[in-house]
Structure formats: C-alpha cells, structure tokens
Scaffold this active site. Structure first.
Site, PDB file in Angstrom:
ATOM      1  N   HIS A   1       0.830  -1.199   0.000  1.00  0.00           N
ATOM      2  CA  HIS A   1       0.000   0.000   0.000  1.00  0.00           C
ATOM      3  C   HIS A   1       0.878   1.269   0.000  1.00  0.00           C
ATOM      4  O   HIS A   1       0.620   2.222  -0.740  1.00  0.00           O
ATOM      5  CB  HIS A   1      -0.922  -0.009   1.218  1.00  0.00           C
TER       6      HIS A   1
ATOM      7  N   HIS B   1       1.156   5.075  -2.172  1.00  0.00           N
ATOM      8  CA  HIS B   1       1.464   6.437  -1.713  1.00  0.00           C
ATOM      9  C   HIS B   1       2.781   7.016  -2.209  1.00  0.00           C
ATOM     10  O   HIS B   1       2.845   8.170  -2.634  1.00  0.00           O
ATOM     11  CB  HIS B   1       1.524   6.470  -0.179  1.00  0.00           C
TER      12      HIS B   1
ATOM     13  N   GLU C   1      -6.268   9.083  -0.759  1.00  0.00           N
ATOM     14  CA  GLU C   1      -6.548   7.645  -0.673  1.00  0.00           C
ATOM     15  C   GLU C   1      -7.433   7.133  -1.814  1.00  0.00           C
ATOM     16  O   GLU C   1      -7.204   6.057  -2.344  1.00  0.00           O
ATOM     17  CB  GLU C   1      -7.212   7.290   0.667  1.00  0.00           C
TER      18      GLU C   1
ATOM     19  N   SER D   1      -3.467   0.577  -5.031  1.00  0.00           N
ATOM     20  CA  SER D   1      -2.781  -0.547  -4.386  1.00  0.00           C
ATOM     21  C   SER D   1      -3.717  -1.721  -4.123  1.00  0.00           C
ATOM     22  O   SER D   1      -3.370  -2.639  -3.407  1.00  0.00           O
ATOM     23  CB  SER D   1      -2.134  -0.088  -3.070  1.00  0.00           C
TER      24      SER D   1
END
Ligand code: FE2
Length: 306
Positions: A183, A188, A228, A247
């Site tokens: 993730h 990110h 997000e 992700s």
C-alpha cells in the site's frame, strides 16, 4: 513550543499560526522522531487474514520491531525480506502494473517510473528516501502500525510520510485491512516524487497541526477522498490517483464499475462526507485537475488560522 510538542494530543487552535507556503523543510527543521507518542499501534487485529498464523505474526512483529527501533536510533533498518514475501510482492505488483496501464492517471504512472520501483522485489525505505530527496525533499519514516489521523497528517507538514515495512498475508494478496509495504510503496510513495503533490500533502500537514478536533475530522475526509481514493479527469476520461485504489485490484476495478457514484469534487461536500473503512467505496470524487485541488486546499487550510 517545539514542533514535536505539537504532535501530542494537546494541540489547540491557540498554536501560533504559520504560513501554509513554507515548503522548504530541511533535516534541521524536523522534530525528533523519538518524540512520537505511539503505543501499541503494532497490534494485529483479529479480522486480519494473518491473525491465526503464528509464523506470520512472529515475522510481522519482528519487522514492526525494526520500524519501532527507528524512533530510538533515527536510523532506518532495511528489512531482509524472505522469498515468500518477495513472492507476494511480485504477484501483487505485477497484477497492479497491468491494471495501472488502464486506469491510473498519467501523473501517477510517471511518478511510479520516477520513483524507480520494480515489480521484481520489495523496495527498501532507504532507497526510496534517496530518490525522494533528489526530487522533492520528501522523506519516509518507518512506523510499526496505523497512527491516528492528526499525527499521521502532521508529519506531512515536515515533508515526512510515516510508512510501515511489513507485508500482507499470503492468503489474501489482493487485500489488507491495514497499511503494508504494498500500500505504501505502490499506492502512496510514488506520488511524493511530484513537487505539486508533495506541496499538496504538506498543506494538509500544516492544517493538521493547527486544526480543531472538528477540523481534523474534515481534513481526514479530504485526505481520504483525494490521496486515498481520488479520481481525476484526463482528456475526457477518468483516471485514478488515490493510493487506496492504486494498491488494490478489487478497489480499482470497483472504482470504474457502475456500482460507484463518481461525483465532481466539491470541497464543502467532501469535508462533510463521512466514510467507512469497508474495502469498497460507494462514492468517489473526481477532481478536474491537480492544480485546482492544490489551490482549493491551500485556501481551505488558510481558513484555519482565523
Ligand atoms: Fe493510505
């Protein structure tokens, strides 16, 4: 008051205001990492796919202990990932790479190339840090679990992202209920190679340091629906730039299905829109451009000073 003290729960609006534009942060400006007041954040919840796998728990605890050690030493320990862990990465990263070609924003695809991660092996925080330093002076600091919204976002004001190092359980490669290296490193971290995105993140971080309790809830929602789970218009099409989408195969496919309502981004609506951590989001917001998001966010955060 030092910056570090601002990270504790006693933050109030009486903190001195500061410019949201002070984007030049050097190592000397950083609060001491050993001042992060996190306790028991490495606990693994019972609904985690690895909860009853003792070997997995032991390994996750060990990697979490390396991340935690960073706060005492200030030195990041590279993880010697084993072959099983590398296998999970290869599987997930390869599948996501294919899906990104179709659904990811060109901005993200470029960012991923710029970060230079590979589908072949798990990248170390130290190597990604070297790259980020060259490009935007952003940095990563290891952390052993999910921290609260104010603490996580506040560190962005020092151009620092807190990042886990362990990897999800092999039984559910497509899914993780908690942040993991997939993730972080696929969702990110690539975005911080882009100066505009790095600044955007930093604005949110500034806001988090002076936000009231109500404002921190709002900021958490803004972060959720952009960083997000954000979508962006691109040449008449819609693409994904949110880390939670990029992700996760399931989320990414779902985001473009007719089960999702894709609304034009509206700041007031977003900061008021409660979300759940359930893995499928029923509503997503589409920004017209990153420039617009950056402007709107800077203006919004500057309202906090009054
Ligand atoms: Fe995330």
């Amino acid at each position: 008051m030092t910056g570090a003290a601002m990270l504790t729960e006693s933050v109030t609006t009486s903190e001195p205001a500061f410019s949201v534009d002070n984007i030049h942060i050097s190592d000397a400006d950083l609060p001491p990492f050993n001042d992060m007041p996190f306790e028991d954040i490495e606990e693994l919840h019972l609904d985690h796919p690895g909860a009853s796998d003792l070997e997995y728990r032991k390994r996750r605890d060990y990697i979490a202990s390396l991340s935690k050690k960073f706060r005492e030493t200030g030195v990041i320990t590279d993880v010697e990932y084993n072959e099983d862990e590398q296998g999970i990465w290869r599987h997930v990263a390869t599948r996501l790479e294919e899906m990104h070609q179709k659904h990811a924003s060109p901005f993200y695809l470029q960012a991923k190339r710029d970060l230079g991660i590979s589908t072949e092996r798990i990248p170390q925080l130290t190597e990604m840090n070297r790259r980020l330093k060259e490009l935007t002076n952003f940095r990563l600091a290891p952390v052993e679990g999910l921290v609260d919204t104010r603490a996580f976002l506040s560190w962005l004001s020092w151009r620092t992202m807190l990042s886990t190092q362990y990897i999800r359980h092999h039984s559910r490669p497509e899914y993780t209920p908690e942040p993991d290296i997939v993730h972080e490193a696929i969702g990110h971290i690539p975005m911080f190679t882009n100066p505009n995105f790095a600044d955007y993140s930093q604005f949110i971080g500034h806001g988090a340091r002076i936000a009231t309790d109500e404002q921190i809830e709002e900021l958490g929602r803004l972060y959720w629906y952009t960083v997000e789970f954000g979508l962006v218009e691109h040449e008449g099409d819609i693409k994904a730039y949110g880390a939670g989408l990029l992700s996760s195969f399931g989320e990414l496919e779902h985001a473009f299905s007719d089960q999702v309502e894709r609304r034009p981004f509206d700041l007031e609506q977003v900061i008021d829109h409660d979300f759940t951590y359930s893995d499928m989001q029923p509503v997503l917001y589409v920004i017209p451009s990153y420039a617009e998001l950056k402007d709107v966010t800077r203006n919004y955060i500057s309202r906090f000073k009054g």
